[in-house]
Every structure is written in structure tokens, then in C-alpha cells.
Design a protein around this motif. Structure first.
Motif, PDB file in Angstrom:
ATOM      1  N   ILE A 264     -33.028  27.416 119.178  1.00 36.53           N
ATOM      2  CA  ILE A 264     -32.471  26.870 117.936  1.00 36.53           C
ATOM      3  C   ILE A 264     -31.241  27.710 117.597  1.00 36.53           C
ATOM      4  N   VAL A 265     -30.109  27.045 117.410  1.00 37.63           N
ATOM      5  CA  VAL A 265     -28.878  27.753 117.072  1.00 37.63           C
ATOM      6  C   VAL A 265     -28.399  27.265 115.708  1.00 37.63           C
ATOM      7  N   PHE A 266     -28.271  28.198 114.774  1.00 37.50           N
ATOM      8  CA  PHE A 266     -27.729  27.860 113.463  1.00 37.50           C
ATOM      9  C   PHE A 266     -26.277  28.324 113.400  1.00 37.50           C
ATOM     10  N   PRO A 267     -25.352  27.415 113.061  1.00 36.22           N
ATOM     11  CA  PRO A 267     -23.939  27.809 113.003  1.00 36.22           C
ATOM     12  C   PRO A 267     -23.654  28.680 111.780  1.00 36.22           C
ATOM     13  N   ALA A 268     -23.160  29.898 112.007  1.00 31.61           N
ATOM     14  CA  ALA A 268     -22.888  30.839 110.908  1.00 31.61           C
ATOM     15  C   ALA A 268     -21.398  30.848 110.589  1.00 31.61           C
ATOM     16  N   THR A 269     -21.083  31.113 109.337  1.00 30.91           N
ATOM     17  CA  THR A 269     -19.677  31.248 108.931  1.00 30.91           C
ATOM     18  C   THR A 269     -19.127  32.576 109.445  1.00 30.91           C
ATOM     19  N   THR A 270     -17.805  32.663 109.501  1.00 32.18           N
ATOM     20  CA  THR A 270     -17.137  33.948 109.743  1.00 32.18           C
ATOM     21  C   THR A 270     -16.713  34.500 108.371  1.00 32.18           C
ATOM     22  N   PRO A 271     -16.293  35.760 108.299  1.00 26.50           N
ATOM     23  CA  PRO A 271     -15.962  36.354 106.995  1.00 26.50           C
ATOM     24  C   PRO A 271     -14.833  35.617 106.264  1.00 26.50           C
ATOM     25  N   TYR A 272     -14.058  34.850 106.992  1.00 23.11           N
ATOM     26  CA  TYR A 272     -12.914  34.169 106.366  1.00 23.11           C
ATOM     27  C   TYR A 272     -13.368  32.933 105.609  1.00 23.11           C
ATOM     28  N   GLU A 273     -14.648  32.606 105.774  1.00 27.49           N
ATOM     29  CA  GLU A 273     -15.202  31.386 105.182  1.00 27.49           C
ATOM     30  C   GLU A 273     -16.133  31.684 104.011  1.00 27.49           C
ATOM     31  N   ARG A 274     -16.110  32.947 103.521  1.00 31.32           N
ATOM     32  CA  ARG A 274     -17.016  33.348 102.437  1.00 31.32           C
ATOM     33  C   ARG A 274     -16.409  34.555 101.737  1.00 31.32           C
ATOM     34  N   GLU A 275     -16.816  34.817 100.504  1.00 33.29           N
ATOM     35  CA  GLU A 275     -16.270  36.007  99.833  1.00 33.29           C
ATOM     36  C   GLU A 275     -17.208  37.184 100.034  1.00 33.29           C
ATOM     37  N   ASP A 276     -16.613  38.376 100.051  1.00 32.49           N
ATOM     38  CA  ASP A 276     -17.434  39.565 100.292  1.00 32.49           C
ATOM     39  C   ASP A 276     -16.697  40.801  99.776  1.00 32.49           C
ATOM     40  N   ILE A 277     -17.382  41.931  99.876  1.00 33.33           N
ATOM     41  CA  ILE A 277     -16.778  43.228  99.546  1.00 33.33           C
ATOM     42  C   ILE A 277     -16.650  44.013 100.843  1.00 33.33           C
ATOM     43  N   GLY A 278     -15.486  44.601 101.075  1.00 36.06           N
ATOM     44  CA  GLY A 278     -15.274  45.431 102.257  1.00 36.06           C
ATOM     45  C   GLY A 278     -15.240  46.897 101.859  1.00 36.06           C
ATOM     46  N   ARG A 279     -16.133  47.693 102.470  1.00 36.65           N
ATOM     47  CA  ARG A 279     -16.185  49.116 102.106  1.00 36.65           C
ATOM     48  C   ARG A 279     -16.933  49.868 103.190  1.00 36.65           C
ATOM     49  N   SER A 280     -16.379  50.992 103.632  1.00 38.94           N
ATOM     50  CA  SER A 280     -17.065  51.853 104.586  1.00 38.94           C
ATOM     51  C   SER A 280     -16.940  53.282 104.095  1.00 38.94           C
ATOM     52  N   ASN A 281     -17.977  54.082 104.336  1.00 44.16           N
ATOM     53  CA  ASN A 281     -17.936  55.480 103.900  1.00 44.16           C
ATOM     54  C   ASN A 281     -16.973  56.319 104.719  1.00 44.16           C
ATOM     55  N   LEU A 282     -16.472  55.756 105.823  1.00 44.66           N
ATOM     56  CA  LEU A 282     -15.502  56.486 106.644  1.00 44.66           C
ATOM     57  C   LEU A 282     -14.089  56.015 106.340  1.00 44.66           C
ATOM     58  N   ASP A 283     -13.908  55.348 105.212  1.00 48.08           N
ATOM     59  CA  ASP A 283     -12.612  54.786 104.847  1.00 48.08           C
ATOM     60  C   ASP A 283     -12.407  55.046 103.353  1.00 48.08           C
TER      61      ASP A 283
END
Ligand SMILES: Nc1nc2c(c(=O)[nH]1)N[C@H]1C(S)=C(S)[C@@H](COP(=O)(O)OP(=O)(O)OC[C@H]3O[C@@H](n4cnc5c(=O)[nH]c(N)nc54)[C@H](O)[C@@H]3O)O[C@H]1N2
Ligand SMILES: Nc1nc2c(c(=O)[nH]1)N[C@H]1C(S)=C(S)[C@@H](COP(=O)(O)OP(=O)(O)OC[C@H]3O[C@@H](n4cnc5c(=O)[nH]c(N)nc54)[C@H](O)[C@@H]3O)O[C@H]1N2
Ligand SMILES: [Mo]
Length: 738
Positions: free
Chosen positions: A452-471
């Protein structure tokens, strides 16, 4: 503007499509990876609709994975089928029959992190068999806490020196496996300013000697010295360097006495008193291919100058990978510079862009995964063994474990048919579970082997927060385009399944993705305020798109080792002895032949020392320079000449086989074969070939992978009974013109 594992970039959208990307103005050395995005995001290999494998749908067939056709179904129907199947497996076999390790990098973005989503979902349904560690550093994650007492990644990210300190103090930088700006292009969660190459310009201008020890000159920036070395032999070289220190009275006796334990158990082995073989430069030279005089003069220089030893993660992605990591710590301890700025030992510099940056640690934006009631965990790279040998016992870091009997595999955000070793063997093992479910944006080799394969969005298709502790940046990642085809966010897919399984409220807590994002951000904002850092409220961040956080630290980063060095009794390490463990009673008590109580030279089963006429060349399979793993592969593979992937070969080896640059070749051993395109170069050691990962595992169509995935050739064995990490760099092959 958005963020990604390979940095931040501007995105041009026209008529609902991504048409171009531009570098972020604050990035001194932007990655070219975003250039593939416009094509990849809209590529025909996107999974358009939920798809169920015909053989599985019709009669629960398990054998057609990788060859069968798919039936597209409406979302509701596909979710009903998947939920019923998860319920059946749970009821019949228990949650311990579900493997949800789901290793992989997925995409950046804190909320829509596929692995967190699948784990939260499976926890809500009663749990799953998880995996420990990473392909990146699994072996080091097991061994290094025995040596320094702290989690390995904390060493890399918090305790070792930052670039500023190295630039200010280091005189000799000895880099086992190099420090590669190509790899620094990426960092999990994001790296906004790419600075590694710039630091090496600074080092050069200060007259620092930078010595790259390994099979490829290109593993370090131009201008570094290169000491070619046979892959898998670093421990022999490190032992010989230690031998010179001891033989020439250059060991820092005071440091060894104050700050380490077990040197007295190790020294007789080093000097040959226990096994009759002194680990001298003359002993090491034929093993590692470095001449004895070079070893002696390097050891003397390391003792005479402020020296930082760096070790690439690749060295432990090999059989007995525990040994060079442990031995590097012993060598640094004998040099006595651990805890001094710009001296000692550090790991993973260059491996990802964040290592070497020094930031104040802040709380993260995290979506709770809940609790996993299932206790069983496998070492991440043992997935093939797990599927092949249900119920079989195996050793792991002092414990005796048994593999679970897996009936259902759920994968979201990873591509095992790119990343795992010996893919032909994995293909066979993959036929055993009753059901395999995959969420994926693209028809990868893993998706093509799912039921069973469910098609997932890429990050460009949804809103999000970008954050890394190394940045030191914080991003609002806007939704730039509508979901492609019928793709849904992983969160929505799992919410749909959870609802059908009667645990919808546990999974969603009544919130939509947008509500979660705002809630998690508000929590994050409150906590960072308590930590003394103000970040804008959600709506302001959304308007501004990004902010740079005032969290930079320039000073020495040795929060662990400087006080320890100063007074090891007052500030002990969290090891059993409180000191650096040159001999570990704990490891010794495990009784492992493949990882005894102190570092030793253990030749790998496949390396140039065991080369035969059937498999005369050592294959290293590094990370690809032009992208991240297998991501965005379909668009890159479209480019004229991009596939098969390029293999680097020395002129002597190429000449013997009548191979020229640009020729198509067959790379093969007893495990499999792939095509590749030859690049003849003097920048690789004779006897070694380098074929990066990244190509999808093309449909075998006979028995040759057409695209050039090295994992048809690599070995699927653990590093040792201790680490059980991935041994990708231990493989012998041959090459012939096609
Ligand atoms: N021979 C050899 N093999 C190796 C290595 C080596 O050195 N040599 N290195 C190893 C290492 S260190 C690593 S880390 C692994 C890397 O292996 P992986 O992490 O498995 O590789 P990726 O290609 O990053 O896989 C991520 C997958 O997630 C998908 N994806 C992206 N975004 C989303 C999303 O939002 N939702 C969902 N559901 N899916 C998404 C991508 O399309 C892609 O297929 O490879 C390992 N394999
Ligand atoms: N552009 C890009 N960057 C990446 C990634 C990517 O996919 N693309 N992946 C990221 C990930 S997940 C990880 S874990 C890191 C990995 O970072 P590393 O583990 O440092 O990188 P590798 O590319 O696997 O290996 C680096 C070099 O080690 C050398 N090497 C191999 N075997 C030996 C040995 O026995 N001795 C010595 N001395 N050298 C050896 C090889 O010549 C190889 O080029 O890279 C990260 N960076
Ligand atoms: Mo990795």
C-alpha cells in the motif's frame, strides 16, 4: 523563502508550479541542490493517488513486490484497507509484529517530520518495534559512550571545539577520512550558512597544516596535504603513531596518569609484549600503505604542535568501525591535548554542515511521539537480518537480544532500497512480511516494493517551521503550491488511519495540522523566552519569513573536557572510572572477540589485504555531492549523462582493464552488479574505487542495477557484536568495461 536539509533558498512559483529557485543572500556558499527541485516536485514519478499492489489486493500475494502493478483507489477505500490490515496484524500477532523503525532523513520542517508522525501514530495504536541509532553513526553511538561517558552525538555537537577555536589554536589538523565541504552542504533540519570551505581558507591563511588521511584527495578542500591510505586500515596507522609516541618518549605521561584508565592494559599490546608483534611503523606500513618514515614524522609533529585529530563518520561505517574511533581517542589521550583549545580529538567535522558551529542550545519545536509500549528495539542497520531470522538471538552492546517476528512494516520518510546494504538480499528478505505500507512522495524502489503506497506531500505543499539546533536561523516555511496529485500530509494520512482504528483522538488531540503548528510554536516561544532568547510570535514570523537568532558562541566549546582536564577528580567524566577509558572493564566483560577490552587491529574480512583476483578492488561508497541521498533522484536521473552514477578509479587500475573516463562499466562481486560511468583520476588510491550512494535501485531487469547504486555490492553485516552498525565501506569488487 523556505528551508531544507541543504539550506535556505528562494522559490519562484508560477501558475501553481515551482519554476525556479534562488540562493539565500545570507549564505556565503549556497548548495546547488535546490536547482533540481522544480523538476523533481512536478516529476511524473510522483505518486499521484493511493495505490495498492494488485497481487496483494487480490490474494495477499507477497512475492510480487518490485514487479507487480498497482491499483489506484480513492483515499477512503485505501485507508479502510490499511487500517483493517493494521488491526488484523495487531489482533493476530500483537504490536511486536509491526516494524516502524522507519529510518530515513525525510524532509526538514519540525512538525511534518515523517518519522515522528509514523512513530506517534504507531504508539497510539499500541506500539511498534523501533530501531536504535543511525546509518550515519550507529557504531559510534554504541562504542563512544564507553570511552568518554557521553552520548556520541553530544560530543560532536556540544563538547568538541568549534571552527573559531580551531582557527585560533590548532597548528596541525590530522583528518582521518578528511573534512569534506561537499558533505557539509547538508545538515539535518537545515544549515543556512555554508561555512566549512570558508574556514579552510582561514586555516590556510594562518599556516595551519591540514593533513587528509584516506583513500581520496577530494575528501578535503584543495590545499590540504594528502596521505593516501588503504580503506579499513586507519587503526593500524593510529596504533603505529601511538607506538612512535611511546618508543620516543613523547607520550604525555602526566595526562595519561591523571585523566585515563587502563593504559597499563593497552601498552603491552601496543609494544608487542602480549602478542609478540610491536605495532611499529614498519608493522603498519604494509597494512595501511603509508611508509614508516611518514608515520614517524607525523607522530613527532603531532606531539610537538597543537594537534587536533578529526575522524570522519565514514570510518565507523565499516566492519570493526569501533576500533578507529576508540583508537583515535587513545591516541589523542597519549598526546595529552584533550581539553586544550584546538587540541585533542573531534568527530564528524564536515560530515554535516552543523558540526563545528557553536550555538547556545535551545529547546526544539517538537511534536510528541507519545510512549511506545513495545520494548523491542533493533540496531538500525540490522533490518535485513531481522526480516530473515525471526526469533534468532544476536549480541548487541553487552545484551543478548532476539529478533522479532515481523508481519507488517510501515515506512515513512526513508528509502531502505537505497540506503541498506546488499540490496539483492534485502529484496529477498522483504518478501517475508505479510504487509508493507509506505508513505512517499515519489515512486522510489521502496515504494515499488510496498503493498500500500500513500502519496505524501513535499514541504513545499504544506506550512511548517524550520529550525535546527546546529543552526542559528528560524524559518516559517510557507505552503508554496497545492499538493501535487492527491498527495496528503503524513499527519493527515495518519489521522485518517488513527480515526479508523479508534485512536483518532489520541493521535490528533482534536487538532488540525495548522493548530498543532501554532501550539507547538507558542510552546517553543515560551521556552526560548525562559532561556533568554526572544523569538517573534507566529504571525510576525510568518510575515518576516525568517529570523536570525542571537545564539552564537565564539569561545572554546569544551564544556566537558576543559574542566575535566583541569581537575579530573572534581569534574569526572560519566564513565565507570570517571576517566577516559583506554581499557574498558565493561566492554571486556562482554567477552567479544570482535571488540575486546581495548582498541586492537582487526583486519576487515573484505579489504585490500584480502583482495583476490575475483574481487581485487576496494569499493568505498560515500555520500553524493550533487544531492541528499536518494532524494530528488528522478529529476536528476533525467539529465543527460547523469546516470549511471560516476565511479572514480585510479589510472593503473583503469589501464589494466582498458577503461577510459566516460566509459560505461560493470561493477560486480558475488553479491550483485551495477552499471557506472568511469572517471579515471589520480586523486584516489590505487586499488580503491569510489561510487557514491544516491542512485535509486533501478529495476534489476536481469541482474544488473542500471543506475549505479553501490548497495547491490556492499555487505550486510554488523560492525561488531558491540555496535552492530552499518558496514557499507567494507566491500571488494571488480570492474569491467561494458
Ligand atoms: N553504501 C552506502 N550506503 C549508505 C551509506 C553509505 O555511506 N554507503 N550511508 C548511509 C547513511 S549515513 C544514511 S543517513 C542513509 C540515508 O538513507 P535515507 O535517509 O533512507 O535516504 P533518503 O534518500 O534521504 O530517504 C528519504 C526518503 O524520504 C522521502 N521523503 C521526503 N520527504 C518526505 C515526507 O515529508 N514524507 C514522506 N513520507 N517521505 C518523505 C524521500 O522522497 C526519500 O525517499 O543511507 C545509508 N546508506
Ligand atoms: N551532499 C551530501 N552531503 C551529505 C549527505 C548526502 O547525501 N549528500 N549525507 C549526509 C549524511 S546522512 C551523513 S551520515 C554524512 C556522512 O559523512 P561521512 O561519513 O564523513 O561521509 P562519506 O561520504 O560516507 O565518507 C567520506 C569519505 O571517507 C572516505 N573513507 C571511506 N572509508 C575510509 C576508511 O576506511 N578510512 C579513511 N581514512 N577514509 C575512508 C571515503 O573516501 C569517503 O569519500 O554526510 C552527510 N552529508
Ligand atoms: Mo547519514
Amino acid at each position: 523563502m523556505t528551508s531544507s536539509h541543504w539550506g535556505a533558498f528562494e522559490v519562484d512559483v508560477r501558475d501553481g508550479r515551482i519554476v525556479g529557485t534562488r540562493p539565500f543572500s545570507e549564505d556565503p556558499c549556497p548548495s546547488a541542490i535546490p536547482e533540481i527541485l522544480p523538476k523533481a516536485v512536478h516529476h511524473p514519478t510522483r505518486v499521484a493517488r493511493p495505490s495498492v499492489r494488485r497481487g496483494w489486493l487480490e490474494n495477499r500475494d507477497k512475492t510480487g513486490r518490485g514487479s507487480d502493478t498497482y491499483v489506484e483507489l480513492p483515499w477512503d477505500e485505501a485507508l479502510d484497507i490499511a487500517a483493517a490490515e493494521i488491526a488484523r496484524v495487531r489482533e493476530t500477532h500483537g504490536n511486536e509484529a509491526i516494524f516502524g523503525g522507519s529510518y530515513g532523513w525525510g524532509s526538514a520542517g519540525r512538525f511534518h517530520h515523517a518519522q515522528s508522525q509514523v512513530h506517534r501514530f504507531l504508539n497510539a495504536t499500541g506500539g511498534y518495534v523501533a530501531s536504535f541509532g543511525s546509518y550515519s553513526t550507529g557504531c559510534a553511538q554504541a562504542i563512544m559512550p564507553h570511552v568518554f561517558g557521553v552520548p556520541f552525538l553530544n560530543l560532536n555537537y556540544e563538547h568538541q571545539d568549534g571552527w573559531h577555536t580551531i582557527a585560533a589554536h590548532t597548528e596541525t589538523l590530522v583528518m582521518f577520512g578528511g573534512v569534506n565541504p561537499k558533505n557539509s552542504q547538508v545538515s539535518m533540519g537545515g544549515v543556512t550558512r555554508h561555512e566549512t570551505a570558508g574556514w579552510f581558507e582561514t586555516f590556510a591563511s594562518k599556516g595551519m597544516r591540514c593533513i587528509n588521511i584516506g583513500p581520496q584527495r577530494s575528501d578535503a578542500p584543495d590545499g590540504c596535504e594528502w596521505v593516501p591510505l588503504r580503506p579499513g586500515s586507519d587503526t593500524a596507522l593510529m596504533l603505529a603513531l601511538a607506538y612512535v609516541l611511546e618508543a620516543e618518549n613523547l607520550t604525555d605521561q602526566d595526562f595519561v596518569a591523571r585523566c585515563t584508565t587502563g593504559f597499563d592494559r593497552f601498552r603491552p599490546y601496543l609494544m608487542g609484549e602480549t602478542d609478540g608483534t610491536s605495532k611499529s611503523p614498519d608493522w603498519a606500513a604494509p597494512l595501511c600503505g603509508v611508509d614508516p618514515e611518514t608515520i614517524r614524522s607525523l607522530a613527532r609533529r603531532m606531539a610537538a604542535t597543537r594537534t587536533l585529530i578529526t575522524v570522519a563518520w565514514s570510518l565507523q561505517r565499516a566492519e570493526h568501525g569501533e576500533q578507529p574511533f576508540w583508537m583515535s581517542a587513545v591516541l589523542a589521550a597519549m598526546l595529552g591535548q584533550i581539553g586544550l583549545p584546538g587540541g585533542g580529538v573531534g568527530y564528524g567535522y564536515g560530515a554535516i554542515g552543523g558540526v563545528g558551529k557553536s550555538f547556545k542550545g535551545l529547546t526544539g519545536v517538537t511534536f510528541s511521539q507519545g510512549q511506545n509500549p513495545v520494548q523491542k528495539v533493533i540496531p538500525v542497520a540490522r533490518v535485513g537480518d531481522m526480516l530473515r531470522h525471526p526469533g534468532q538471538a544476536y549480541a548487541f552492546n553487552g545484551r543478548r537480544e532476539t529478533y522479532p517476528d515481523i508481519r507488517l512494516v510501515y515506512w515513512a520518510g526513508g528509502n531502505p532500497f537505497h540506503h541498506h546494504q546488499d540490496l539483492n538480499a534485502l529484496h529477498d528478505a522483504w518478501q517475508r512480511p505479510e504487509t508493507i505500507i509506505v508513505n512517499e512522495p515519489w515512486w522510489t524502489a521502496t515504494a515499488k516494493r510496498a503493498d500500500i503506497v500513500f502519496p505524501a506531500t513535499t514541504p513545499y505543499e504544506r506550512e511548517d517551521i524550520g529550525r535546527s539546533n546546529l543552526d542559528d536561523y528560524l524559518f516559517y516555511m510557507p505552503q508554496l503550491i497545492s499538493p501535487v496529485g492527491e498527495a496528503r500530509d503524513d499527519y493527515v494520512i495518519f489521522a485518517g488511519l488513527a480515526e479508523r482504528l479508534g485512536v483518532g483522538a489520541t493521535f490528533t488531540e482534536g487538532r488540525g495540522a495548522d493548530e498543532w503548528l501554532r501550539l507547538l510554536y507558542d510552546e517553543y516561544r515560551q521556552k526560548t523566552q525562559q532561556q533568554g532568547v526572544d523569538v517573534p510570535d507566529f504571525e510576525t514570523l510568518k510575515d518576516q519569513n525568517w529570523v536570525r537568532l542571537p545564539i552564537h558562541k565564539d569561545g572554546p566549546n569544551r564544556t566537558l573536557f576543559a574542566p575535566f582536564r583541569e581537575d579530573p577528580e572534581a569534574s569526572p567524566l560519566p564513565t565507570p572510572s570517571g576517566k577516559i577509558e583506554i581499557f574498558s572493564e565493561v566492554i571486556d566483560s562482554f567477552g567479544y572477540d570482535d571488540c575486546p577490552g581495548h582498541p586492537v587491529w582487526l583486519p576487515p574480512s573484505e579489504w585490500l589485504g584480502t583482495a583476490t583476483h575475483r574481487a581485487p578492488l576496494h569499493l568505498v561508497s560515500p555520500q553524493p555531492g550533487d544531492k541528499l541521498h536518494s532524494q530528488l533522484e528522478s529529476a536528476l536521473a533525467d539529465e543527460e549523462g547523469a546516470r549511471p552514477e560516476t565511479i572514480v578509479i585510479h589510472p593503473v587500475d583503469a589501464g589494466q582493464r582498458k577503461i577510459k573516463t566516460g566509459d560505461l562499466v560493470r561493477v560486480f562481486n558475488d553479491r550483485g552488479a551495477c552499471r557506472a560511468r568511469a572517471l579515471v583520476s589520480i586523486d584516489i588510491s590505487q586499488g580503491v574505487v569510489a561510487l557514491p550512494t544516491g542512485a535509486w535501485f533501478g529495476d534489476p531487469g536481469g541482474n544488473i542495477d542500471m543506475d549505479g547504486n553501490p548497495n547491490v555490492l556492499t555487505r550486510d553485516v554488523g560492525t561488531s557484536s558491540l555496535g552492530q552498525g552499518c558496514s557499507a565501506h567494507t566491500a571488494l569488487v571488480d570492474i569491467a568495461p561494458l
